[in-house]
Design a protein around this motif. Structure first.
Motif, PDB file in Angstrom:
ATOM      1  N   LYS A 197      27.824 -17.140  21.592  1.00  0.00           N
ATOM      2  CA  LYS A 197      28.676 -15.948  21.069  1.00  0.00           C
ATOM      3  C   LYS A 197      27.589 -14.863  20.408  1.00  0.00           C
ATOM      4  N   SER A 198      26.199 -15.444  19.992  1.00  0.00           N
ATOM      5  CA  SER A 198      25.490 -14.677  19.263  1.00  0.00           C
ATOM      6  C   SER A 198      24.317 -14.384  20.170  1.00  0.00           C
ATOM      7  N   VAL A 199      24.176 -14.614  21.587  1.00  0.00           N
ATOM      8  CA  VAL A 199      23.149 -14.541  22.489  1.00  0.00           C
ATOM      9  C   VAL A 199      23.119 -13.247  23.517  1.00  0.00           C
ATOM     10  N   LEU A 200      22.295 -12.306  23.509  1.00  0.00           N
ATOM     11  CA  LEU A 200      22.228 -11.201  24.325  1.00  0.00           C
ATOM     12  C   LEU A 200      21.241 -11.569  25.391  1.00  0.00           C
ATOM     13  N   MET A 201      21.647 -11.892  26.597  1.00  0.00           N
ATOM     14  CA  MET A 201      20.641 -12.098  27.722  1.00  0.00           C
ATOM     15  C   MET A 201      20.152 -10.723  28.408  1.00  0.00           C
ATOM     16  N   ILE A 202      18.807 -10.524  28.372  1.00  0.00           N
ATOM     17  CA  ILE A 202      18.242  -9.302  29.007  1.00  0.00           C
ATOM     18  C   ILE A 202      17.397  -9.809  30.318  1.00  0.00           C
ATOM     19  N   GLN A 203      18.004  -9.099  31.428  1.00  0.00           N
ATOM     20  CA  GLN A 203      17.413  -9.313  32.639  1.00  0.00           C
ATOM     21  C   GLN A 203      16.225  -8.444  32.784  1.00  0.00           C
ATOM     22  N   LYS A 204      15.074  -8.888  32.995  1.00  0.00           N
ATOM     23  CA  LYS A 204      13.979  -8.115  33.007  1.00  0.00           C
ATOM     24  C   LYS A 204      14.134  -7.599  34.761  1.00  0.00           C
ATOM     25  N   MET A 205      13.805  -6.329  34.761  1.00  0.00           N
ATOM     26  CA  MET A 205      13.869  -5.552  36.199  1.00  0.00           C
ATOM     27  C   MET A 205      15.167  -5.912  36.723  1.00  0.00           C
ATOM     28  N   GLY A 206      16.372  -5.790  36.105  1.00  0.00           N
ATOM     29  CA  GLY A 206      17.501  -5.900  36.604  1.00  0.00           C
ATOM     30  C   GLY A 206      18.440  -4.724  36.317  1.00  0.00           C
ATOM     31  N   THR A 207      19.481  -4.522  36.788  1.00  0.00           N
ATOM     32  CA  THR A 207      20.433  -3.279  36.429  1.00  0.00           C
ATOM     33  C   THR A 207      21.139  -3.389  35.161  1.00  0.00           C
ATOM     34  N   LEU A 208      21.940  -1.941  34.772  1.00  0.00           N
ATOM     35  CA  LEU A 208      22.000  -1.987  33.518  1.00  0.00           C
ATOM     36  C   LEU A 208      23.145  -3.153  33.259  1.00  0.00           C
ATOM     37  N   GLN A 209      24.230  -3.548  34.214  1.00  0.00           N
ATOM     38  CA  GLN A 209      25.011  -4.301  33.974  1.00  0.00           C
ATOM     39  C   GLN A 209      25.006  -5.308  35.245  1.00  0.00           C
ATOM     40  N   PRO A 210      24.264  -6.250  35.355  1.00  0.00           N
ATOM     41  CA  PRO A 210      23.842  -7.225  36.362  1.00  0.00           C
ATOM     42  C   PRO A 210      25.302  -7.801  36.855  1.00  0.00           C
ATOM     43  N   LYS A 211      25.348  -7.853  38.137  1.00  0.00           N
ATOM     44  CA  LYS A 211      26.422  -8.546  38.923  1.00  0.00           C
ATOM     45  C   LYS A 211      26.427 -10.116  38.764  1.00  0.00           C
ATOM     46  N   TRP A 212      27.632 -10.766  38.894  1.00  0.00           N
ATOM     47  CA  TRP A 212      27.469 -12.150  38.374  1.00  0.00           C
ATOM     48  C   TRP A 212      26.987 -13.197  39.650  1.00  0.00           C
ATOM     49  N   THR A 213      26.812 -12.364  40.607  1.00  0.00           N
ATOM     50  CA  THR A 213      26.325 -13.078  41.763  1.00  0.00           C
ATOM     51  C   THR A 213      24.834 -13.052  41.840  1.00  0.00           C
ATOM     52  N   LYS A 214      24.215 -12.272  41.123  1.00  0.00           N
ATOM     53  CA  LYS A 214      22.796 -12.079  40.816  1.00  0.00           C
ATOM     54  C   LYS A 214      22.493 -12.893  39.642  1.00  0.00           C
TER      55      LYS A 214
END
Length: 640
Positions: A197-214
């Motif tokens: 609940k205190s984790v923010l996952m940051i996708q490098k080279m991803g969209t602002l709100q990544p889709k769950w399939t990705k």
């Protein structure tokens, strides 16, 4: 060989106390101290030290935590090259080292203060060493220890985790699973909330709100390690996932054809942001908004202390292993001494003498006197003359018949006034007294009025001794001892010591030891240990490690985790110039200054060192060199 000193034997050595508590010969049924060499013996603080220990390391309150007021930290974790240092640098300035290569720039867990006009004063950022780093020997477990340790030493209890990820996210890879396990290890059974609940996952080279399939692989790795995420419930998940493509980095590298195509097509700014193309200022703004929505996680620290070496902290992050085996030891050496104090004495007998000397004096003082008697004389009183008329006051008639005239006058001076001042001066007689020796004179009547109290007149004109009536300055009339007033050749009046001529009741003029009657400065008649003042046959006054010689209950032991071999070097860091630098993560494991269980003993040792002007002890956590280790392993005979 030194003799046995009974009064010294009354002191109980620390080794005897240790052996009684943990040994098999204590006589009280205590079991042998069964802790393997190198392993800690962790214990909670005693009741008398709990309050002080909690005060020093801080006490966290999960229910009353306020992110706006209380101190907390953002911990960035992930594989090397995912942008951890770059994001920390956005908030903390140029002090953060950033690498754009495949090797890691961050070698340790480091805390940074926020900078800038919008900085949050009670929030710190932690940049950590990348997991799966090929050029580092540290495992994920060691990295976790570094994070725990740094936060514990800084008294930071609340964190938010930034999990930075890159690559293929549509399946659960071993890399993501290990990182998820790493994050989950921050949580214990006593934790107040779920770490995810205190984790923010940051996708490098991803969209602002990544889709769950990705990012299915990331979600699965998190769920398999305690995360209760259901992507269908987007409101509960979307705040924990965000993606970026940094425009400044793309422009610097020039490796994104899609961004170039979007720019040529004049794609609106809003569309670029949705696709994740943001500049650093926008990236910082988005992160700030996301962090506001995520609750902090409270770390469950353990504050324990090792009874063998007094190492204090959370056993999960400590590097040092403990001491080997205990043995008795005297850190000092045998020194001669006198068990009894000095006493004063006289080496010779007494005799009777006159302690004073013969003096020649006049026993009585001086007086003033007149050598001739007082006489009386009659003299003219010139001070009080008398005026009269020797003649008569007569009447003279002049004229004829009826024209006669009478006049009166003194026939001696022809003055007509009857009471005119006399023309004759006479001096009456008066009686005076005088001393013929000094010619002093005085009116008798005046002296009688003063009743003979005029010292200036009657005090005498010469001086003489009352005792012999001789004049001042004459030879003394009496000879005697000034100590007893007795005449010369009389018997002595005082008993004194022949050696020093002091009185019979005076203290001795020389000193000697009561134990052996030897004079002051002579070698001691018995031996003792200078470290504890115990007799030579007593066992050590300290309990030390048999391997490194460090005092038992003080400082981490001699067994290093990275180098278990005896001849291995200590785990130091070597800088670019080849100089050895003490690794902070090792040196500050041991917090002796804030160890309440040995605070009094440490203070006593510090004062003793100052008084004896000893060489200062090494810094806390100082790693001994090979020479120092060899000295520590020397026997007592070799040291002495």
């Amino acid at each position: 060989m030194a003799s046995f000193t009974p009064h010294l034997r009354k002191r109980i050595s620390k080794w005897a106390v240790f052996n009684k508590n943990y040994g098999d010969g204590g006589g009280n049924g205590a079991e042998k101290f069964e802790v393997k060499p190198g392993e800690h013996y962790w214990k909670n603080f005693e009741d008398e030290h709990k309050a002080q220990a909690a005060k020093e390391k801080g006490v966290a309150d999960y229910l009353n935590f306020n992110k706006e007021e209380h101190e907390h930290a953002i911990v960035a974790v992930g594989t090397t090259g995912t942008g951890k240092s770059s994001i920390v640098k956005l908030f903390c300035g140029e002090d953060v080292g950033v690498s754009h290569e495949t090797t890691s720039k961050t070698k340790h867990a480091e805390l940074f203060e926020e900078k800038g006009d919008d900085a949050v004063s009670n929030r710190k950022w932690m940049d950590t060493q990348g997991t799966d780093d090929s050029d580092m020997d540290d495992t994920d477990e060691k990295i976790l220890k570094k994070i725990f340790k740094k936060l514990w030493l800084k008294k930071i209890h609340f964190i938010t985790v930034l999990w930075l990820i890159s690559g293929d996210f549509d399946r659960q890879k071993g890399e993501y699973l290990r990182q998820a396990q790493f994050i989950q290890s921050l949580q214990t059974e006593q934790s107040q909330s779920n770490i995810w609940k205190s984790v923010l996952m940051i996708q490098k080279m991803g969209t602002l709100q990544p889709k769950w399939t990705k990012i299915r692989g990331i979600i699965d790795a998190a769920k398999n390690n305690g995360a209760k995420m259901v992507y269908l419930d987007e409101d509960s998940v979307k705040d924990h996932i965000v993606g970026f493509k940094c425009i400044e980095l793309i422009e610097m590298r020039g490796e994104d054809p899609m961004y170039e195509a979007l720019c040529e097509a004049e794609t609106p700014k809003e569309k670029l942001v949705q696709l994740g193309y943001v500049n650093q200022k926008e990236m910082k703004s988005i992160l700030m908004e996301r962090l506001k929505k995520i609750d902090c996680f409270m770390l469950d620290y353990q504050d324990k202390i090792c009874e063998k070496c007094s190492l204090r902290g959370d056993p999960r992050y400590l590097y040092y292993k403990c001491h080997w085996l205990p043995k008795p030891h005297h850190p000092g050496k045998l020194v001669p001494y006198h068990p009894k104090e000095l006493e004063q004495y006289h080496p010779l007998d007494t005799h009777v003498i006159h302690p004073g000397k013969v003096v020649h004096i006049h026993p009585k003082g001086l007086e003033d006197y007149h050598p001739e008697e007082l006489i009386e004389m009659e003299v003219d009183d010139t001070d009080n003359p008398v005026f009269d008329h020797p003649g008569e006051y007569i009447t003279i008639i002049t004229g004829k018949l009826c024209c006669t005239k009478e006049t009166q006058k003194w026939n001696c001076c022809q003055k007509e006034a009857r009471y005119a001042k006399g023309c004759r001066k006479q001096f009456p007689k008066k009686t005076i007294i005088t001393y013929p020796c000094c010619k002093k004179k005085k009116d008798k009547e005046k002296d009688e009025e003063e009743k003979g109290c005029d010292e200036e007149f009657h005090g005498g004109c010469q001086r003489r001794y009352l005792c012999c009536q001789k004049k001042e300055g004459s030879d003394p009339c009496v000879s005697k001892y000034d100590c007893c007033e007795k005449p010369p050749n009389s018997e002595g009046c005082a008993t004194v010591w022949k050696c020093c001529e002091f009185a019979e009741d005076s203290p001795g003029c020389k000193e000697r030891y009561m134990c052996c009657q030897m004079p002051d400065g002579s070698r001691g008649c018995q031996d003792k240990w200078d470290c504890c003042e115990q007799a030579p046959e007593e066992q050590g006054c300290q309990t030390v490690c048999s391997r490194c010689g460090v005092k038992w209950g003080h400082k981490p032991g001699c067994s290093w985790p990275e180098n278990p071999d005896d001849d291995a070097k200590s785990p130091d860091v070597v800088d670019e110039d080849g100089n050895v630098v003490i690794d902070e993560m090792h040196t500050n494991d041991y917090d002796e200054a804030h160890n309440p269980t040995i605070a009094e003993e440490v203070e006593e040792e510090r004062k003793a060192a100052i008084e004896a002007e000893l060489t200062p002890v090494p810094p806390l956590g100082f790693i001994p060199t090979g020479t120092e280790r060899d000295a520590a392993n020397m026997s007592n005979e070799e040291l002495l």
